[in-house]
Design an enzyme around this catalytic site. Sequence first.
Site, PDB file in Angstrom:
ATOM      1  CB  VAL A 134      -1.139  -0.197   1.176  1.00  0.00           C
ATOM      2  CG1 VAL A 134      -2.052  -1.113   0.835  1.00  0.00           C
ATOM      3  CG2 VAL A 134      -0.305  -0.127   2.438  1.00  0.00           C
ATOM      4  CB  ALA A 142      -0.222   8.426  16.612  1.00  0.00           C
ATOM      5  CB  SER A 166      -7.007  -0.321  16.019  1.00  0.00           C
ATOM      6  OG  SER A 166      -6.476  -0.899  17.194  1.00  0.00           O
ATOM      7  CE1 TYR A 177      -1.888  -1.420  14.544  1.00  0.00           C
ATOM      8  CE2 TYR A 177      -3.261  -0.978  16.632  1.00  0.00           C
ATOM      9  CZ  TYR A 177      -2.867  -1.413  15.153  1.00  0.00           C
ATOM     10  OH  TYR A 177      -3.996  -2.238  14.884  1.00  0.00           O
TER      11      TYR A 177
END
Length: 254
Positions: free
Chosen positions: A68, A158, A143, A156
Site C-alpha cells: 500500500v 496515532a 483499531s 500504532y
Amino acid sequence: MALSAYDLTGRTAFVTGAGSGIGRASAVLLAGAGARVHCADRDADGLDGTAALIEDRGGTARVHTVGVTDRSGLAEAVRSCGRLDALAAIAGIMHSGPVLETRDEDLDRVLNVNFKGVLYACQEAARLMLAHGTRGSIVTMASGAVDTGGAGLLCYGAAKAAVVQLTKTPATELGPHGVRVNAVAPGWIRTPMTARPGRAARARTEAVTTRMTPLGRVGEPDDVAHAVLYPASDASAFTTGQILRPNGGVAMPW
C-alpha cells in the site's frame, strides 16, 4: 431488512492486506457474498492462498502483489478493476515501544503503512467510484486502540486515530456523491500480525484480554470480516462516517 441487502453479486471489491488475517477473511467473505474480489498484498504466497480459498468455494479472485505504500502500483491495481463498488482498506502493521524510545523511523514506518497506505487506497477507490457514478462503499481499518490506549501504542494508536479522521472527512465530502465511508475498529484479534511478538507474549496478552472482555474471549478474523461486510453492502445504505467496533465489549464508547 432482507438478507438480499448483503448480496454483492455482480459487484467488484478491492481488499488490501488480503494475504492473511482480517484481510484474507474479509476477501473470502465478500467473495462468498457474490463479489468479484481483487486481493492486494506484498505477500505473493499469502495472496495465492487467499485466491485458492475463494476459488475453491466458487468465487472469483484476482491478485495484485503490491504494497500500500507503493502509490503508483496501488493506483494501477485499483484502476484495473474498471468499476469498483467496495474498498476494504485493511493492510496494516503493528509496532509497540515506549514513548521515550520512539524513533523517527518507527513513526514514519507505521504512518506510511497504517495511514498513508489507507489514504492512497481511499483516494484511488473514490476517484474510480466518482468517475463511474458508483454509489460505492469504502471501509477503513481503525483499531480498538483509539478507544482504550495502552502502553507502547504511541505510533500504532496515532496512525489508527488518523484513520478515524480519514473516515469522517471523506464521508462528509463523498456523501453527496453517494459514496459511503465507514471504519471498523476491532479489539484484540488472533491473526499472524498479533502473533509476531512470540507465543508466550501472545498467550499473556490473550489471557489478560479474555479477562477484560465481557464476551470472555479474544476475536477471530471472521468476527471482523462480518463487520466489514455490513458497510460494504447495501445493508448500510444509510450509514456513513461511523465506527463499527467488533471488540467483544472491551470498550463501549458513548
